[in-house]
Scaffold this active site. Structure first.
Site, PDB file in Angstrom:
ATOM      1  N   CYS A 116       0.828  -1.200   0.000  1.00 17.69           N
ATOM      2  CA  CYS A 116       0.000   0.000   0.000  1.00 17.69           C
ATOM      3  C   CYS A 116       0.873   1.265   0.000  1.00 17.69           C
ATOM      4  O   CYS A 116       1.769   1.409  -0.829  1.00 17.69           O
ATOM      5  CB  CYS A 116      -0.947  -0.051   1.201  1.00 17.69           C
ATOM      6  SG  CYS A 116      -2.296   1.137   1.175  1.00 17.69           S
ATOM      7  N   THR A 117       0.675   2.157   0.953  1.00 23.92           N
ATOM      8  CA  THR A 117       1.408   3.415   0.987  1.00 23.92           C
ATOM      9  C   THR A 117       2.830   3.269   1.501  1.00 23.92           C
ATOM     10  O   THR A 117       3.559   4.258   1.586  1.00 23.92           O
ATOM     11  CB  THR A 117       0.655   4.432   1.864  1.00 23.92           C
ATOM     12  OG1 THR A 117       0.332   3.820   3.123  1.00 23.92           O
ATOM     13  CG2 THR A 117      -0.626   4.882   1.185  1.00 23.92           C
TER      14      THR A 117
END
Length: 332
Positions: A116-117
């Protein structure tokens, strides 16, 4: 049962966490690798969760997780380095200590990945320079603007570029981790792990993140195959004859199956899926309208405009103006 070849040593996997990391980003990786070993009845992976100074990690859900050690004191060799994502990703990417030690550990690792991030931290460490990478679709524009040397593609659920892999939002970590298990120990073990986790095994990395929201799940296996192809290949030719040839049936049979199981012919389903995906991208990203049109398979910006006027009574730019969740881009 002996599903994995050879008797090699366990692979060391180091997962990097920090305050306000997403618990699922961590658990999808660690639990999947642990399960692979339990199914194979031997230790396949030795997983360590490390954090700055070895502190307890306060996840963004409020749950606290104890780390196995200090990020600063972790040394190699490492098989796989994984950086978690979460609401704290920007703070982590702005922390020189975290960035420096992620960069250091990457040089000691056979392969590097982010969930993800977590891609923001890899980018801050320069590990994505010149590489194609993905992240959660909601943050893709910010990553692209902040790190112009990274080729950000918000569409796939994960991307492998050389020895560096990046994945999209949260549970796409399952897809990435299953792909790593397949790479390390073969598809048979990965298939059983997926079955135990009650998740998909062969959701390919190039599946569009947006298709997760728009695709139905028909009972008929051939219709399901056709739907999967449509939602992952929106930019390609998807007329009924081409789609039927891909599925190994006649156009007439495909038409009959779509009407029976989806209530519409293939052509209408393709148009609806393209329009739904374009609408979602317009309201959740700042990508130029022309780029969204190409990604979703519209032959021109005018074709997209006509489809939006027919469906919503407004142009794509007007639709974005009233429904956007992020700053709008410009038409091109």
């Amino acid at each position: 049962m002996a599903l994995t070849p050879g008797d090699g040593a366990a692979r060391r996997v180091v997962v990097v966490g920090y305050d306000d990391a997403e618990l699922l980003d961590i658990a999808c990786v660690t639990s999947t690798l642990d399960l692979a070993g339990r199914i194979a009845e031997r230790t396949l992976y030795r997983t360590e969760l490390v954090s700055p100074n070895g502190r307890t990690i306060r996840c963004d859900s409020g749950v606290q997780v104890h780390s196995n050690g200090s990020l600063q004191r972790t040394t190699g060799p490492i098989d796989t380095l994984v950086v978690s994502g979460g609401q704290g990703h920007e703070a982590a990417a702005a922390e020189p200590t975290i960035v420096a030690h992620v960069r250091r550990l990457a040089t000691l690792s056979r392969r590097v990945a982010s969930v993800c991030t977590g891609a923001t931290v890899l980018a801050a460490a320069g590990l994505l320079d010149g590489r194609r990478a993905t992240t959660h679709w909601h943050y893709a524009d910010v990553l692209a603007r902040r790190y112009p040397s990274v080729h950000v593609d918000p569409r796939p659920i994960f991307i492998r570029d050389g020895r560096v892999a990046t994945s999209a939002g949260v549970t796409s970590a399952l897809d990435l981790t299953l792909a790593l298990v397949t790479e390390d120990h073969g598809p048979d073990l990965a298939r059983i792990v997926a079955q135990v986790l009650v998740t998909y095994l062969q959701r390919p990395g190039n599946q569009a993140q947006m298709s997760v929201f728009t695709a139905p799940d028909p009972d008929h296996v051939l219709v399901r195959q056709a739907v999967a192809h449509v939602t992952t290949h929106l930019a390609t030719t998807l007329d009924t004859a081409t789609l039927a040839a891909h599925c190994g049936v006649s156009p007439r049979q495909l038409h009959r199956l779509f009407v029976e199981h989806l209530g519409m012919p293939p052509g209408r389903f393709v148009r609806r899926t393209r329009l739904d995906t374009a609408a979602r991208l317009l309201s959740t990203s700042a990508h130029p309208v022309g780029m969204i049109a190409r990604w979703c398979g519209f032959t021109s910006l005018e074709t997209l405009r006509q489809a939006f006027v027919a469906q919503y009574g407004v142009s794509p730019s007007q639709y974005r103006a009233v429904s956007t969740a992020l700053p709008a881009g410009t038409e091109s």
